[in-house]
Design an enzyme around this catalytic site. Structure first.
Site, PDB file in Angstrom:
ATOM      1  N   GLY A   6      -1.192  -2.871  -6.613  1.00  0.00           N
ATOM      2  CA  GLY A   6      -2.177  -2.175  -7.430  1.00  0.00           C
ATOM      3  C   GLY A   6      -1.754  -2.013  -8.875  1.00  0.00           C
ATOM      4  O   GLY A   6      -2.242  -1.105  -9.558  1.00  0.00           O
ATOM      5  N   MET A  31       0.841  -1.200   0.000  1.00  0.00           N
ATOM      6  CA  MET A  31       0.000   0.000   0.000  1.00  0.00           C
ATOM      7  C   MET A  31       0.878   1.253   0.000  1.00  0.00           C
ATOM      8  O   MET A  31       1.540   1.554   0.993  1.00  0.00           O
ATOM      9  CB  MET A  31      -0.937   0.002   1.201  1.00  0.00           C
ATOM     10  N   SER A  32       0.871   1.962  -1.134  1.00  0.00           N
ATOM     11  CA  SER A  32       1.665   3.184  -1.269  1.00  0.00           C
ATOM     12  C   SER A  32       0.921   4.406  -0.762  1.00  0.00           C
ATOM     13  O   SER A  32       1.506   5.475  -0.635  1.00  0.00           O
ATOM     14  CB  SER A  32       2.032   3.398  -2.737  1.00  0.00           C
ATOM     15  N   GLY A  33      -0.376   4.279  -0.527  1.00  0.00           N
ATOM     16  CA  GLY A  33      -1.208   5.435  -0.203  1.00  0.00           C
ATOM     17  C   GLY A  33      -1.938   5.974  -1.406  1.00  0.00           C
ATOM     18  O   GLY A  33      -2.792   6.851  -1.277  1.00  0.00           O
ATOM     19  N   GLY A  34      -1.603   5.450  -2.601  1.00  0.00           N
ATOM     20  CA  GLY A  34      -2.262   5.882  -3.822  1.00  0.00           C
ATOM     21  C   GLY A  34      -3.597   5.186  -4.026  1.00  0.00           C
ATOM     22  O   GLY A  34      -3.950   4.232  -3.322  1.00  0.00           O
ATOM     23  N   VAL A  35      -4.337   5.653  -5.022  1.00  0.00           N
ATOM     24  CA  VAL A  35      -5.686   5.149  -5.244  1.00  0.00           C
ATOM     25  C   VAL A  35      -5.678   3.677  -5.665  1.00  0.00           C
ATOM     26  O   VAL A  35      -6.545   2.902  -5.255  1.00  0.00           O
ATOM     27  CB  VAL A  35      -6.425   6.026  -6.293  1.00  0.00           C
ATOM     28  N   ASP A  36      -4.705   3.261  -6.461  1.00  0.00           N
ATOM     29  CA  ASP A  36      -4.708   1.898  -6.978  1.00  0.00           C
ATOM     30  C   ASP A  36      -4.492   0.858  -5.874  1.00  0.00           C
ATOM     31  O   ASP A  36      -5.229  -0.118  -5.769  1.00  0.00           O
ATOM     32  CB  ASP A  36      -3.642   1.745  -8.065  1.00  0.00           C
ATOM     33  N   CYS A  86       9.195   8.284  -9.098  1.00  0.00           N
ATOM     34  CA  CYS A  86       8.580   8.684  -7.836  1.00  0.00           C
ATOM     35  C   CYS A  86       9.498   9.488  -6.938  1.00  0.00           C
ATOM     36  O   CYS A  86       9.041  10.320  -6.166  1.00  0.00           O
ATOM     37  CB  CYS A  86       8.068   7.450  -7.098  1.00  0.00           C
ATOM     38  N   CYS A 120      13.376  -1.306  -9.011  1.00  0.00           N
ATOM     39  CA  CYS A 120      12.693  -1.377  -7.726  1.00  0.00           C
ATOM     40  C   CYS A 120      11.880  -2.657  -7.601  1.00  0.00           C
ATOM     41  O   CYS A 120      11.947  -3.355  -6.582  1.00  0.00           O
ATOM     42  CB  CYS A 120      11.799  -0.155  -7.540  1.00  0.00           C
TER      43      CYS A 120
END
Length: 346
Positions: A124, A8-13, A192, A100
């Site tokens: 995601g 979980m990156s915090g992004g929507v996907d 990023c 990465c």
């Protein structure tokens, strides 16, 4: 109940991924990886800031899943940042997302899942998994299978990609309906960890020696100008050459041994073939083979003949000459939408 560890990156996907997997009956745990900007400042990048990790924690609470964070800053520096800078210094155009995924993100997810006794891992990414084979996503414009070709067979056997059959608009609608923190967040920038997409400044800040003047020569070898560092150029590039000419000039060659930039007209820029090394093959296939090849993440699939040069390299002969493949970028091979494998253009 099967369990899954969601990056979980915090992004929507990735936020919607966690929600969808929970709805599908998985026991979900969200893991945020602290890569880069988390140790410097907040809110400067879409997926590396402290704000993003906090958003992921908020999302996990809203969705009702457990959440934790893992510090991979040392690994990210050694396996992504330093090769990224070194690549540009050596006249290459490295792909940090591929680095990465190969060396940091997916190894960290798999290791953590094993430590926690979790069955699957998930992200995601817009791509599909069919019978443990990696496939192109339904949303072709968002397809990210290109970035996933370096995964191992173990990773693929445990990977779940719930967004593979959805469009970006559908994903954002789910996020809006749940009022998730990332619902209205703009798309992530291309790299990023680079602020404002200014990779040149990023490289100069970490290696001032890259800004070394050198000659710009034409196709006949005549010096026609001066560049201020080869790191700022890639094959086929037109910007930043800064030399008046009757026809636009493009980068044709980058010679780090002599610190020379070669430029020429458009017809000299196209390439009929390329050599690809550092192979990772996901499907056993006999070469030579007619496959579709993608040589840029946002590029189209190109029909090509792929054949072995030796055990470590293949030659890709395009059906038609292409805008020059950049050494350091990846070439990924597809057969009817399935990722066969890929490697690094040399």
């Amino acid at each position: 109940m099967k369990s899954v560890l969601v990056g979980m990156s915090g992004g929507v996907d990735s936020s919607v991924t966690a929600y969808l997997l929970q709805k599908q009956g998985y026991r979900v745990h969200g893991l945020s990886l602290m890569f880069w900007e988390t140790r410097f400042n907040s809110g400067t990048t879409a997926c590396c800031s402290i704000d993003s990790v906090l958003d992921a924690a908020k999302t996990a609470a809203i969705v009702g899943v457990s959440h934790s964070a893992k510090d991979v800053r040392v690994e990210f520096m050694e396996r992504v940042i330093e090769p990224f800078i070194a690549g540009y210094r050596d006249g290459l155009t490295p792909n940090p997302c591929v680095l990465c995924n190969k060396h940091v993100k997916f190894p960290a997810l798999l290791d953590t899942a094993n430590e926690m006794g979790i069955d699957f891992i998930a992200t995601g990414h817009y791509a599909g998994i069919v019978n443990q084979h990696l496939t192109i996503a339904t949303d072709k414009k968002k397809d990210q299978s290109y970035f996933l070709y370096p995964l191992t067979s173990e990773m693929l056997s445990r990977l779940v990609l719930p967004l593979g059959g959805l469009t970006k608009d559908e994903v954002r609608e789910v996020a809006l309906s749940l009022n998730l923190p990332a619902a209205t967040r703009p798309e992530s920038q291309e790299i990023c960890f680079v602020v404002d997409c200014d990779y040149g400044k990023f490289i100069r800040d970490y290696d001032g020696g890259v800004s070394r003047d050198g000659p710009i020569i034409d196709m006949e070898g005549n010096r026609i100008g001066t560049h201020h560092g080869l790191y700022a150029y890639t094959l086929g590039q037109r910007r930043r050459i800064g030399i008046p000419a009757k026809e636009p000039l493009y980068v044709i060659g980058i010679d780090t041994a002599t610190n020379t930039l070669r430029v020429g007209q458009r017809q000299f820029a196209v390439a009929p073939e390329c050599i690809v090394g550092d192979l990772n093959m996901l499907v056993d296939i006999a070469f030579p083979a007619s496959l579709d090849v993608k040589i840029r993440s946002a590029g189209r699939l190109i029909p090509a003949l792929v054949s072995f040069v030796d055990a470590q390299k293949v030659k890709v002969v395009f059906e038609r000459p292409q805008w020059p493949p950049a050494p350091g970028q990846s070439a990924v091979f597809y057969d009817e939408g399935t990722v066969i494998g890929g490697g690094v253009i040399v």
